[in-house]
Write an enzyme that holds these catalytic residues in place. Structure first.
Site, short mmCIF file in Angstrom:
data_model
loop_
_atom_site.label_atom_id
_atom_site.label_comp_id
_atom_site.label_asym_id
_atom_site.label_seq_id
_atom_site.Cartn_x
_atom_site.Cartn_y
_atom_site.Cartn_z
N GLU A 1 10.17 1.93 10.44
CA GLU A 1 11.06 3.09 10.58
C GLU A 1 10.14 4.30 10.63
O GLU A 1 9.33 4.51 9.72
CB GLU A 1 12.04 3.17 9.42
CG GLU A 1 12.97 1.96 9.32
CD GLU A 1 13.73 1.65 10.59
OE1 GLU A 1 14.03 2.58 11.38
OE2 GLU A 1 14.01 0.46 10.84
N GLU B 1 8.02 16.31 16.03
CA GLU B 1 8.39 16.23 14.61
C GLU B 1 7.48 17.16 13.82
O GLU B 1 6.25 17.07 13.92
CB GLU B 1 8.24 14.80 14.07
CG GLU B 1 8.72 14.71 12.63
CD GLU B 1 8.59 13.33 12.01
OE1 GLU B 1 7.50 12.74 12.08
OE2 GLU B 1 9.59 12.86 11.43
N GLY C 1 6.90 5.39 8.05
CA GLY C 1 5.92 6.46 8.13
C GLY C 1 5.95 7.06 9.52
O GLY C 1 6.97 6.97 10.21
N LYS D 1 0.86 -1.20 0.00
CA LYS D 1 0.00 0.00 0.00
C LYS D 1 0.89 1.24 0.00
O LYS D 1 1.52 1.56 1.01
CB LYS D 1 -0.91 0.03 1.24
CG LYS D 1 -2.08 0.97 1.03
CD LYS D 1 -2.62 1.56 2.30
CE LYS D 1 -1.92 2.82 2.72
NZ LYS D 1 -1.91 3.93 1.75
N THR E 1 5.20 7.88 13.53
CA THR E 1 5.20 7.06 14.73
C THR E 1 3.77 6.70 15.15
O THR E 1 3.50 5.56 15.52
CB THR E 1 5.93 7.84 15.85
OG1 THR E 1 7.27 8.08 15.40
CG2 THR E 1 5.97 7.06 17.15
N VAL F 1 1.03 6.28 13.37
CA VAL F 1 0.44 5.23 12.52
C VAL F 1 1.08 3.87 12.85
O VAL F 1 0.39 2.85 12.96
CB VAL F 1 0.59 5.56 11.02
CG1 VAL F 1 0.19 4.39 10.15
CG2 VAL F 1 -0.26 6.78 10.65
N CYS G 1 12.78 12.16 7.19
CA CYS G 1 12.77 11.71 8.59
C CYS G 1 14.06 12.14 9.27
O CYS G 1 14.12 12.29 10.48
CB CYS G 1 12.61 10.21 8.64
SG CYS G 1 13.78 9.38 7.58
P1 NAD Z 1 2.12 8.46 7.41
O1 NAD Z 1 2.37 7.76 8.71
O2 NAD Z 1 1.06 9.47 7.36
O3 NAD Z 1 1.76 7.37 6.29
C1 NAD Z 1 2.61 6.27 6.03
C2 NAD Z 1 1.78 5.19 5.36
O4 NAD Z 1 0.91 4.62 6.33
C3 NAD Z 1 0.92 5.69 4.21
O5 NAD Z 1 0.93 4.75 3.16
C4 NAD Z 1 -0.45 5.76 4.86
O6 NAD Z 1 -1.51 5.67 3.95
C5 NAD Z 1 -0.38 4.52 5.75
N1 NAD Z 1 -1.40 4.44 6.79
C6 NAD Z 1 -1.99 5.44 7.47
N2 NAD Z 1 -2.88 4.93 8.35
C7 NAD Z 1 -2.83 3.59 8.23
C8 NAD Z 1 -3.51 2.51 8.86
N3 NAD Z 1 -4.43 2.74 9.80
N4 NAD Z 1 -3.22 1.25 8.48
C9 NAD Z 1 -2.29 1.00 7.53
N5 NAD Z 1 -1.62 1.98 6.90
C10 NAD Z 1 -1.88 3.26 7.24
O7 NAD Z 1 3.53 9.05 6.95
P2 NAD Z 1 3.86 10.00 5.71
O8 NAD Z 1 3.27 11.35 5.96
O9 NAD Z 1 3.60 9.33 4.42
O10 NAD Z 1 5.46 10.10 5.88
C11 NAD Z 1 6.06 10.95 6.79
C12 NAD Z 1 6.49 10.21 8.03
O11 NAD Z 1 7.33 9.12 7.68
C13 NAD Z 1 7.31 11.08 8.96
O12 NAD Z 1 6.90 10.85 10.29
C14 NAD Z 1 8.74 10.59 8.73
O13 NAD Z 1 9.61 10.81 9.80
C15 NAD Z 1 8.51 9.15 8.46
N6 NAD Z 1 9.63 8.57 7.73
C16 NAD Z 1 10.54 7.82 8.42
C17 NAD Z 1 11.62 7.28 7.77
C18 NAD Z 1 12.63 6.46 8.51
O14 NAD Z 1 13.43 5.79 7.87
N7 NAD Z 1 12.64 6.49 9.83
C19 NAD Z 1 11.79 7.51 6.40
C20 NAD Z 1 10.84 8.27 5.72
C21 NAD Z 1 9.76 8.79 6.40
#
Ligand code: NAD
Length: 542
Positions: A294, A426, A266, A213, A268, A270, A328
């Site tokens: 991550e 963040e 994504g 997804k 924390t 979620v 991130c």
């Molecule tokens: P997000 O958490 O909003 O979404 C990530 C994914 O989770 C998306 O595909 C979203 O549709 C999905 N999602 C949301 N709710 C869900 C649920 N209930 N069940 C299953 N999937 C669900 O993150 P974003 O805005 O896309 O990305 C930004 C975040 O990602 C920031 O917090 C950033 O720090 C983090 N990030 C971390 C790293 C790392 O390596 N640590 C790398 C890149 C991004």
């Protein structure tokens, strides 16, 4: 067959093209940008290799020009999520039975397609839909993605080669690196095409099949990636592409008894929700799902008074404002001794004020728009809190305009409170908060830095004095999973700096290393006896 035949090519990092004026790559990319701007794409779900329509449509837009529609994509619901699981489970027996060298060849070919035929397609989609400039898209969608695929194949081979070192006489011990039983759910963020590709492919490299997804704001590059995988020979059903809302796709997938693992990047909150739901369903699963996530960061730059001022200014600008701070690893809090701050303050503010920002198709811009309206509101909300507080002052930036695109000026906040909200939370936008500490309080400030935020992803120390470097390395040992000395805290390279953090930043399974691939295998130990005992009595029994 001898071992040499099986050795996969030694991986090397994909060279980064410059896109400087007059280069061939610049022209090719510009032509592809024009093509994608002029032709609205139709993006289906891809389940078991088939294009699937639901009639429930989403729009992929340009963050820098939010009225421009690049693509319309189908959104999956729970029925399609169930179909994707069935397709993944059906494809699994043949995929895991395939010799690993054949799996390797598919992903190595995919890497080559990414660095050749699809380079400009992926870079242009990443620029237009995810808001990166040409150079940042090149590093992400072409280079890092090709690197993940090539290095993961190499790590897979290394893992398979790790076998029990000791075989007693007449005994042969082996480790059979089985894929997990069931399917893996890959859930990707918007901000890196490479991360999305790695989340879906790393489990597949190890013989697993995947329901993927993507983020709703990064569907277009994901769709092109599915074309790469198909052209590279990936069998139908090994990776199933189901864009859609997190809950609608996530709920049925996380409740399925065959869920073998989650590969998530994504935020924390979620990830916490996914983990809790897995906990709530634990009795329903056939196996304990592997949970790899991550997540967020609150990444720091710690400056010692022996640091080189120009390096600090450049690292702060690149670290905080590249890709509008939507990494991130982006630097978002900086600790600076008072005399040092007074000496760099004006130059730093001038440099930040000179950053060009605008449309991604104008290559002279360093910054572009933030990803969507929700992000725009969240980030400007933090800026507004700083404007309203007597503990914070905006020293440059602070402006924003969402009329055409979601633009936010690079913003530096100076705070007198080391626990001010923008030092702890963040923000995921172009906002850097500076806390000035008293000269001589370096040790105390290192402790403060360690204890300030719940995250522990990346961090950097700038110092010429080796004692200061050593002290930071020790005090901040658990404050960052990727720690930088005299370098910005962003830009980890696959095969060089394995990436990930602990505390609230994730499970630290180090994307781009063998450690991540180990999570996608469930080894079986096989002991074979060539001369089995034929008498149950011990020698000591006489
Ligand atoms: P997000 O958490 O909003 O979404 C990530 C994914 O989770 C998306 O595909 C979203 O549709 C999905 N999602 C949301 N709710 C869900 C649920 N209930 N069940 C299953 N999937 C669900 O993150 P974003 O805005 O896309 O990305 C930004 C975040 O990602 C920031 O917090 C950033 O720090 C983090 N990030 C971390 C790293 C790392 O390596 N640590 C790398 C890149 C991004």
């Amino acid at each position: 067959m001898n071992n040499t035949f099986f050795n996969t090519p030694t991986p090397a990092n994909e060279p980064v093209l410059t896109y400087a004026p007059g280069t061939a790559e610049r022209e090719l990319l510009q032509a592809e940008l024009r093509r994608q701007m002029q032709h609205e794409a139709e993006v289906p779900l891809i389940i078991g290799g088939q294009s699937v329509s639901t009639g429930n449509m989403g729009r992929s837009i340009c963050p820098h020009n939010h009225q421009h529609v690049l693509a319309r994509y189908q959104k999956a619901g729970s029925g399609e999520a169930e179909s994707a699981i069935s397709a993944a489970l059906s494809a699994k027996p043949a995929w895991e039975a395939m010799h690993w060298s054949d799996r390797a060849a598919i992903f190595l070919r995919a890497a080559d397609l990414i660095s050749t035929t699809y380079r400009y397609t992926l870079n242009a989609a990443t620029m237009l839909n995810q808001g990166k400039n040409a150079f940042q898209a090149e590093i992400d969608a072409a280079c890092e993605l090709a690197d993940f695929l090539r290095f993961n194949v190499h790590f897979m081979q290394q893992i398979y080669g790790v076998q029990p070192a000791i075989n007693s006489p007449g005994i042969w011990n082996q480790l059979d690196y089985r894929p997990l039983e069931g399917f893996v759910f890959a859930v990707s963020p918007f901000n890196f095409t490479a991360i999305a590709g790695n989340l879906a492919t790393a489990p597949a490299v190890m013989g697993n099949t995947v329901v993927w997804k993507p983020a709703s704001t990064a569907v277009l590059s994901g769709y092109y990636l599915m074309q790469v995988f198909k052209e590279a020979g990936l069998p139908d059903g090994v990776i199933n592409f189901v864009p859609g809302s997190g809950g609608e796709v996530g709920d049925p997938v996380l409740a399925n008894p065959h869920l073998a693992g989650v590969h998530f990047t994504g935020s924390t909150h979620v990830f916490n929700d996914i983990w809790q739901r897995i906990g709530g369903n634990i009795d329903a699963y056939r196996s304990y799902p592997r949970i790899v996530g991550e997540t967020g960061g609150k990444d720091f730059i710690m400056v010692h008074d022996s640091a080189d001022p120009e390096s600090v200014i450049t690292a702060a600008i690149r670290g905080a404002f590249e890709y509008q701070g939507q990494k991130c690893s982006a630097a978002s809090r900086m600790y600076v001794p008072r005399t040092f701050w007074n000496s760099i303050r004006d130059r730093f503010i001038d440099a930040v004020g000179s950053i060009p920002m605008g449309d991604v198709t104008d290559f002279s811009n360093f910054m572009n728009a933030v990803i969507d309206e929700k992000a725009f509101r969240t980030i400007t909300g933090f800026i507004d809190r700083a404007k309203a507080s007597d503990k914070a002052q905006i020293v440059t930036g602070g402006g924003s305009d969402a009329t055409r695109g979601f633009f936010i000026e690079p913003t530096v906040i100076l705070t007198t409170d080391p626990h001010f909200i923008t030092m702890e939370a963040e923000i995921f936008g172009p906002v850097l908060t500076v806390y000035v500490y008293d000269d001589g309080d370096y040790g105390k400030t290192l402790q403060l830095c360690d204890e300030t935020s719940g995250y522990a992803l990346t961090g950097a120390v700038f110092a010429g004095d080796r004692h200061a470097v050593a002290k930071a390395r020790s005090v901040l040992r658990n404050a960052a999973g990727n720690f930088y000395v005299n370098d910005k805290p962003t830009g980890a390279v696959v095969g060089q700096q394995p990436f990930g953090g602990s505390r609230k930043s994730g499970t630290n399974d180090k994307a781009g290393s063998h450690l991540n691939l180990l999570r996608w295998t469930s080894p079986r130990t096989i002991k074979e006896s060539f001369s089995a005992p034929t008498d149950y009595r011990y020698p000591s029994m006489g």
